[in-house]
Design an enzyme around this catalytic site. Structure first.
Site, mmCIF file in Angstrom:
data_model
loop_
_atom_site.group_PDB
_atom_site.id
_atom_site.type_symbol
_atom_site.label_atom_id
_atom_site.label_comp_id
_atom_site.label_asym_id
_atom_site.label_seq_id
_atom_site.Cartn_x
_atom_site.Cartn_y
_atom_site.Cartn_z
ATOM 1 N N GLY A 296 -26.242 -11.615 -8.377
ATOM 2 C CA GLY A 296 -27.219 -11.905 -9.412
ATOM 3 C C GLY A 296 -28.332 -12.796 -8.897
ATOM 4 O O GLY A 296 -28.652 -12.803 -7.708
ATOM 5 N N SER A 297 -28.899 -13.565 -9.809
ATOM 6 C CA SER A 297 -30.052 -14.398 -9.467
ATOM 7 C C SER A 297 -29.628 -15.663 -8.738
ATOM 8 O O SER A 297 -28.483 -16.118 -8.842
ATOM 9 C CB SER A 297 -30.821 -14.773 -10.737
ATOM 10 O OG SER A 297 -30.061 -15.688 -11.520
ATOM 11 N N CYS B 165 -32.443 -5.496 -5.608
ATOM 12 C CA CYS B 165 -32.506 -6.807 -4.952
ATOM 13 C C CYS B 165 -33.086 -6.732 -3.551
ATOM 14 O O CYS B 165 -33.646 -7.721 -3.055
ATOM 15 C CB CYS B 165 -31.124 -7.467 -4.919
ATOM 16 S SG CYS B 165 -29.864 -6.496 -4.050
ATOM 17 N N ASN C 160 -28.338 -4.382 -12.458
ATOM 18 C CA ASN C 160 -29.328 -3.413 -11.991
ATOM 19 C C ASN C 160 -28.705 -2.165 -11.361
ATOM 20 O O ASN C 160 -29.240 -1.070 -11.488
ATOM 21 C CB ASN C 160 -30.316 -4.082 -11.029
ATOM 22 C CG ASN C 160 -29.648 -4.794 -9.878
ATOM 23 O OD1 ASN C 160 -28.603 -5.436 -10.041
ATOM 24 N ND2 ASN C 160 -30.230 -4.693 -8.700
ATOM 25 N N GLU D 212 -39.412 -13.788 -7.435
ATOM 26 C CA GLU D 212 -39.045 -12.397 -7.173
ATOM 27 C C GLU D 212 -39.488 -11.531 -8.332
ATOM 28 O O GLU D 212 -39.257 -11.863 -9.502
ATOM 29 C CB GLU D 212 -37.526 -12.278 -6.977
ATOM 30 C CG GLU D 212 -37.070 -10.888 -6.613
ATOM 31 C CD GLU D 212 -35.562 -10.778 -6.443
ATOM 32 O OE1 GLU D 212 -35.103 -9.699 -6.028
ATOM 33 O OE2 GLU D 212 -34.849 -11.767 -6.717
ATOM 34 N N GLU E 153 -24.230 -12.990 -3.617
ATOM 35 C CA GLU E 153 -25.229 -11.975 -3.273
ATOM 36 C C GLU E 153 -26.404 -12.157 -4.231
ATOM 37 O O GLU E 153 -26.327 -11.778 -5.397
ATOM 38 C CB GLU E 153 -24.629 -10.568 -3.393
ATOM 39 C CG GLU E 153 -23.463 -10.307 -2.453
ATOM 40 C CD GLU E 153 -23.864 -10.356 -0.986
ATOM 41 O OE1 GLU E 153 -25.072 -10.250 -0.696
ATOM 42 O OE2 GLU E 153 -22.978 -10.509 -0.132
#
Length: 456
Positions: free
Chosen positions: A187-188, A243, A114, A333, A209
């Protein structure tokens, strides 16, 4: 180039200690910044092709922050790496105690799609500042930014020191099969668990993260116009693919309708009357994510927006009203340009609901009552956040950035990034001129009393 061969070369480079030298660290950081600046046109072009992101937004959210991290590291790395003398307890006297930072060694950084430059290269800057070698794996989703990062790094740095490896899931899986001294993943949460599991096989420390549903409170005593302006900017920046974006709003019932109108009025001012043609509004990364987001659009709760153009990877800035915690959009999310707005009258049930949910990466509060602010900050666990703003805490390198629980572990930025990629050795140095007899046998009650006093 063979991945295993690169990993082995980096291990050897780390063992030789060449990356530990402070002058070397500074030289490489200066070189990196120079290369990025010289290649800005190529960097701008690549990210525009992937997201239609403007030069202004790319500099604001990617390169500017990256340059700041590099400058901060160059200025402070010698101080950060210096041994720190600490107090020596009476029981260890005479002696001197100090903490000695050292690099972990060979590190792996798995970047996110992103903000591909910032979220891949900023951890790399921290790894370099701490004296490590580094392999980066950019996300494969934005193909052009991945390619340009790999080109800049692989054509200008010794692969035994820095190397970028492109590829998909299979490449990531192969990388995770090797033993690294540190892994950093952005990431996720789902993929973060996979990374942590792979790292555990080698007892490799990880920084994760991740993300989560970041709440944003708006109270009746807030400046509604300025609050709406800041929220709309932060939510729809990067088309919501951030995020730390406010995932949903919790608005005090007495101002609910008026604040919805204020939010609506700010959309045109922030992203333009026609977001499809606006330089201030980027695209969704791919059609898979467009389809995922489209399923979250509830026509009965649509307040503004909701336009989807699949061929353009476009979803207009969207606000949903009268949303509840049981709605489908509140289960995951969002990571896109859809903003659910929930009304509330009693704060305590809302806080209870938040505490029962996974801990978010961020939390935001708009209002003037410091007592209420302290109550929320005290009761709700989250990574970091702002009062009367959104996103901007990430711009302060003095604030460690990271999540908690499902939203991540560990942190970075500034000195926190240096610490994330460093091991801190604890050293006690003793002289030969005196040795207290207290710790040696034979033991007796007098010695026990003395030991009790020393530990007291």
């Amino acid at each position: 180039m063979d991945i295993q061969a690169i990993v082995e070369r980096q291990k050897l480079f780390a063992i030789e200690g060449r990356a530990k030298d402070i002058i070397f660290r500074k030289q490489q950081l200066i070189k990196l910044k120079t290369l990025l600046q010289e290649n800005e046109p190529m960097l701008f072009k690549a990210i525009y092709e992937d997201f239609k992101k403007s030069e202004f937004e790319t500099y604001l959210t990617e390169l500017g922050m990256l340059y700041h991290e590099i400058d901060l590291a160059i200025k402070n790395v010698a101080k950060w790496a210096k041994p720190k003398v600490v107090r020596t307890e009476l029981i260890s006297q005479p002696g001197k105690s100090y903490i000695l930072p050292e690099p972990f060694g060979t590190t792996l950084i798995i970047g996110a799609w992103n903000y591909p430059y910032q979220l891949t290269l900023s951890p790399m800057v921290a790894a370099m500042a701490a004296g490590n070698t580094c392999i980066i794996k950019p996300s494969e989703l934005p193909l052009n930014t991945s390619a340009v990062m790999a080109k800049i790094i692989n054509q200008n740095f010794d692969p035994a020191y820095l190397y970028a490896i492109e590829g998909g899931v299979d490449v990531t899986q192969e990388l995770l099969s090797y033993r690294f001294d540190k892994i950093f993943f952005t990431g996720s949460t789902t993929v973060g668990k996979i990374v942590a599991k792979a790292a555990a096989e080698h007892l490799t420390p990880v920084t994760l993260e991740l993300g989560g549903k970041s709440p944003c409170f708006v109270f009746a005593d807030a400046n509604l116009k300025m609050s709406a302006q800041r929220i709309i900017w932060g939510k729809f920046l990067n088309a919501g693919q951030t995020c730390i974006a406010p995932d949903y709003l919790l608005v005090e019932a007495s101002i609910y309708q008026s604040f919805l109108e204020e939010l609506k009025s700010q959309i045109n001012k922030i992203v333009g009357i026609n977001p499809l043609e606006s330089e201030s509004y980027v695209r969704i990364i791919n059609q898979n994510h467009v389809h995922r987001l489209q399923k979250l659009l509830d026509p009965e709760k649509l307040f503004v927006g909701g336009e989807v153009i699949e061929a353009e990877n476009f979803i207009s800035p969207t606000i949903l009203k009268d949303v509840t915690f049981t709605d489908e959009i509140m289960k995951e999310e969002i990571f896109g340009p859809i903003l659910p707005v929930l009304p509330f009258t009693d704060l305590q049930p809302v806080l209870h609901e938040l505490k029962m949910r996974p801990r978010p990466l961020s939390l935001y509060i708009f209002g003037k009552d410091s007592t209420v602010q302290k109550q929320i900050l005290h009761e709700v666990s989250f990574g970091g956040g702002c009062i009367n703003d959104v996103l901007m805490h990430i711009t302060n390198s003095q604030l460690p950035f990271g999540g908690v629980g499902n939203s991540g572990m560990g942190n970075y930025h500034g000195e926190a990034g240096f610490k994330s990629f460093s091991h801190f050795k604890s050293i006690l140095k003793k002289p030969f001129w005196f040795e207290p007899p207290i710790k040696y046998a034979p033991y007796n009650k007098l010695k026990l009393r003395i030991v009790r006093a020393l530990f007291g």
